[in-house]
Design a protein around this motif. Structure first.
Motif, short mmCIF file in Angstrom:
data_model
loop_
_atom_site.label_atom_id
_atom_site.label_comp_id
_atom_site.label_asym_id
_atom_site.label_seq_id
_atom_site.Cartn_x
_atom_site.Cartn_y
_atom_site.Cartn_z
N SER A 141 -6.27 -4.73 -11.79
CA SER A 141 -5.49 -5.38 -10.74
C SER A 141 -6.25 -6.59 -10.21
CB SER A 141 -5.26 -4.38 -9.60
OG SER A 141 -4.85 -5.06 -8.44
N THR A 142 -5.50 -7.62 -9.80
CA THR A 142 -6.17 -8.79 -9.24
C THR A 142 -6.26 -8.70 -7.73
OG1 THR A 142 -4.11 -9.99 -9.04
CG2 THR A 142 -5.32 -10.28 -11.09
N ASP A 143 -5.59 -7.71 -7.11
CA ASP A 143 -5.67 -7.63 -5.65
C ASP A 143 -5.88 -6.19 -5.15
OD1 ASP A 143 -2.95 -6.81 -6.12
OD2 ASP A 143 -2.31 -8.89 -5.90
N VAL A 144 -4.82 -5.45 -4.98
CA VAL A 144 -4.94 -4.12 -4.38
C VAL A 144 -4.65 -3.03 -5.43
CG1 VAL A 144 -4.30 -4.97 -2.11
CG2 VAL A 144 -2.53 -4.12 -3.65
N LEU A 145 -4.70 -1.79 -4.98
CA LEU A 145 -4.37 -0.67 -5.87
C LEU A 145 -2.89 -0.70 -6.25
CD1 LEU A 145 -5.86 2.67 -4.48
CD2 LEU A 145 -6.20 1.69 -6.73
N HIS A 146 -2.62 -0.61 -7.53
CA HIS A 146 -1.26 -0.38 -8.00
C HIS A 146 -1.31 0.86 -8.90
CE1 HIS A 146 -0.04 -4.42 -6.68
NE2 HIS A 146 -1.20 -4.83 -7.15
N SER A 147 -0.17 1.28 -9.38
CA SER A 147 -0.17 2.38 -10.34
C SER A 147 0.92 2.13 -11.36
CB SER A 147 0.03 3.72 -9.63
OG SER A 147 -0.17 4.77 -10.55
N PHE A 148 0.55 2.21 -12.62
CA PHE A 148 1.44 1.88 -13.73
C PHE A 148 2.15 3.13 -14.20
CE2 PHE A 148 2.43 0.99 -18.17
CZ PHE A 148 2.91 -0.30 -18.10
N TYR A 149 3.47 3.11 -14.20
CA TYR A 149 4.23 4.33 -14.45
C TYR A 149 5.44 4.06 -15.34
CZ TYR A 149 6.89 8.60 -13.25
OH TYR A 149 7.60 9.77 -13.28
N ILE A 150 5.52 4.77 -16.47
CA ILE A 150 6.71 4.73 -17.33
C ILE A 150 7.25 6.15 -17.40
CG2 ILE A 150 7.67 4.06 -19.56
CD1 ILE A 150 5.16 2.39 -20.05
N PRO A 151 8.27 6.46 -16.57
CA PRO A 151 8.78 7.84 -16.54
C PRO A 151 9.22 8.36 -17.90
CG PRO A 151 9.71 6.55 -14.74
CD PRO A 151 8.95 5.59 -15.60
N ASP A 152 9.90 7.53 -18.70
CA ASP A 152 10.40 8.00 -20.00
C ASP A 152 9.26 8.42 -20.94
OD1 ASP A 152 12.87 7.44 -19.04
OD2 ASP A 152 13.22 5.67 -20.29
N TYR A 153 8.08 7.86 -20.72
CA TYR A 153 6.93 8.21 -21.56
C TYR A 153 6.07 9.28 -20.91
CZ TYR A 153 7.78 4.01 -24.38
OH TYR A 153 8.32 3.06 -25.19
N ARG A 154 6.34 9.59 -19.64
CA ARG A 154 5.52 10.53 -18.85
C ARG A 154 4.07 10.07 -18.79
NH1 ARG A 154 10.22 11.77 -19.26
NH2 ARG A 154 11.09 13.86 -19.50
N ILE A 155 3.85 8.78 -18.63
CA ILE A 155 2.47 8.30 -18.43
C ILE A 155 2.38 7.53 -17.13
CG2 ILE A 155 1.74 8.27 -20.85
CD1 ILE A 155 2.26 5.25 -20.85
N LYS A 156 1.27 7.72 -16.46
CA LYS A 156 1.07 7.08 -15.15
C LYS A 156 -0.42 7.02 -14.90
CE LYS A 156 2.32 9.46 -11.33
NZ LYS A 156 3.26 9.89 -10.28
N ARG A 157 -0.90 5.86 -14.48
CA ARG A 157 -2.32 5.79 -14.11
C ARG A 157 -2.53 4.68 -13.09
NH1 ARG A 157 -7.02 7.34 -18.10
NH2 ARG A 157 -6.11 9.33 -17.50
N ASP A 158 -3.49 4.89 -12.20
CA ASP A 158 -3.80 3.88 -11.20
C ASP A 158 -4.33 2.61 -11.86
OD1 ASP A 158 -2.99 5.53 -9.25
OD2 ASP A 158 -4.93 5.77 -8.27
N VAL A 159 -4.00 1.47 -11.26
CA VAL A 159 -4.49 0.17 -11.70
C VAL A 159 -5.34 -0.36 -10.56
CG1 VAL A 159 -3.76 -2.15 -12.37
CG2 VAL A 159 -2.48 -0.17 -13.17
N ILE A 160 -6.63 -0.56 -10.83
CA ILE A 160 -7.61 -0.71 -9.77
C ILE A 160 -8.33 -2.06 -9.88
CG2 ILE A 160 -9.71 0.34 -8.77
CD1 ILE A 160 -8.76 2.94 -10.30
N PRO A 161 -8.46 -2.80 -8.77
CA PRO A 161 -9.19 -4.07 -8.85
C PRO A 161 -10.66 -3.84 -9.19
CG PRO A 161 -8.59 -3.55 -6.56
CD PRO A 161 -7.92 -2.53 -7.43
N GLY A 162 -11.21 -4.70 -10.05
CA GLY A 162 -12.62 -4.62 -10.40
C GLY A 162 -12.96 -3.51 -11.35
N LYS A 163 -11.96 -2.93 -12.00
CA LYS A 163 -12.22 -1.79 -12.87
C LYS A 163 -11.11 -1.72 -13.91
CE LYS A 163 -12.76 3.11 -12.72
NZ LYS A 163 -13.08 4.33 -12.07
N TYR A 164 -11.40 -1.18 -15.09
CA TYR A 164 -10.36 -1.03 -16.11
C TYR A 164 -9.95 0.42 -16.25
CZ TYR A 164 -11.68 -5.75 -17.36
OH TYR A 164 -11.94 -7.08 -17.30
N THR A 165 -8.68 0.66 -16.31
CA THR A 165 -8.20 2.00 -16.65
C THR A 165 -7.35 1.87 -17.91
OG1 THR A 165 -6.39 1.65 -15.09
CG2 THR A 165 -8.22 3.04 -14.36
#
Ligand code: CUA
Length: 330
Positions: free
Chosen positions: A154-178
């Motif tokens: 993330s370039t600013d704040v916490l977000h979370s990437f979510y694709i319900p049809d795939y059942r995948i979700k993970r936080d997107v964090i500034p200064g770090k890779y997930t």
């Protein structure tokens, strides 16, 4: 056909479409996640009925009847009962943990042959960068049957990437890779959500996964990230699409109304007054480009300088399309 395979077929069919109950199952993760989810849910139903049933039964059975003695005889405890109600849930808990851990590992460990796409979250849009081809896209475009690895930040704040049809979700964090991965099986379009509250336009932080055939995907790459037929589309129209997709819409109206940022209606070619006292007689291409890439260089008077930079998130073609769109808003 026996009952088991008939049920199996029914479930397989139901999985290809969304229902009132669950989104469609569009990745291998989806089946694993749903199976464990169902197991836990039915287990809870079973114990709910068992416990509430026993409670109601005891309430009725041991209610006060007529004028007998007022108290029951004292209860000293029952070791067998206590062991049974501790050991059985204990075993179920370990089973759920082991099962969940196995599925989680499968989702967490990325297969070696994965195609990599970089994901950037920013208030309030998603950007997908294809490192090998230098393409920047507002949608996640992938070929069917190809394992895809997402490296997200993330370039600013916490977000979370979510694709319900795939059942995948993970936080997107500034200064770090997930990291997330999935393997799309069929050509389809799926919704992407941000699922971490990230500000006023959080609910509009939307995007799409577009799964194409390999041939169409190759064409998309060769076109520099434009779908076939994109050649004939006027630049201003592409700009309008970007305005919607890239989150400009959150802060810039096109009907003259005031939002977080100045409206784009009539902005091009007219005088601008800046917060630092300077001014520009007529907003031109260079000013617009600078405002997209270095938004705080010249902040229009009366507005907070809160726009994030789109440096590296929009390519030159996309910036030109946006400026053409601004020009068309007289
Ligand atoms: Cu980004 Cu919510």
């Amino acid at each position: 056909m026996n009952l088991g395979s008939a049920l199996g077929n029914m479930m397989a069919q139901a999985a290809n479409t969304a229902s009132w109950w669950k989104p469609m199952q569009a990745s291998s993760h989806a089946v694993a996640v749903d199976t464990l989810f169902n197991f836990i849910m039915y287990l809870c139903f079973f114990f709910f009925v068992l416990i509430v049933g026993a409670m109601v039964y005891f309430i009725v059975k041991y209610r006060r009847k007529g004028s007998g003695p007022e108290r029951t005889s004292p209860i000293k405890g029952n070791h067998t009962l206590e062991i049974v109600w501790s050991v059985i849930p204990g075993i179920l808990l370990v089973l759920i943990f082991a099962w969940g851990f196995k599925d989680w590992l499968a989702i967490a460990v990325v297969p070696a042959n994965a195609m990599e796409v970089r994901v950037s979250g920013q208030k309030w849009n998603w950007t997908f960068t294809y490192p090998k081809d230098g393409i920047v896209s507002p949608d996640l475009v992938v070929p069917a049957g190809q394992t895809v690895k997402l490296v997200m930040t993330s370039t600013d704040v916490l977000h979370s990437f979510y694709i319900p049809d795939y059942r995948i979700k993970r936080d997107v964090i500034p200064g770090k890779y997930t990291v997330l991965w999935f393997k799309p099986e069929e050509e389809a379009t799926h919704q992407i959500f941000c699922t971490e509250y990230c500000g006023a336009e959080h609910s509009n932080m939307l995007s799409k996964v577009k799964v194409m055939s390999s041939a169409k995907y190759e064409e998309w790459i060769a076109n520099g990230g434009e779908e076939a037929g994109g050649a004939g589309v006027p630049l201003a129209e592409k700009g309008k699409k970007l305005w919607e997709q890239r989150g400009c819409v959150a802060c810039h109206s096109i009907d003259g109304s005031k939002k977080v940022g100045p409206t784009w209606k009539g902005a091009f070619g007219t005088a601008r007054q800046f917060a630092d006292g300077s001014s520009l007689p007529a907003a031109d291409e260079n000013y617009m480009r600078e405002s997209i890439l270095v938004p705080n260089a010249k902040v229009v008077a009366g507005y907070p300088g809160v726009m994030p930079s789109y440096q590296g998130q929009l390519n030159d073609k996309q910036i030109e399309a946006l400026i053409e769109f601004m020009k068309s808003l007289k």
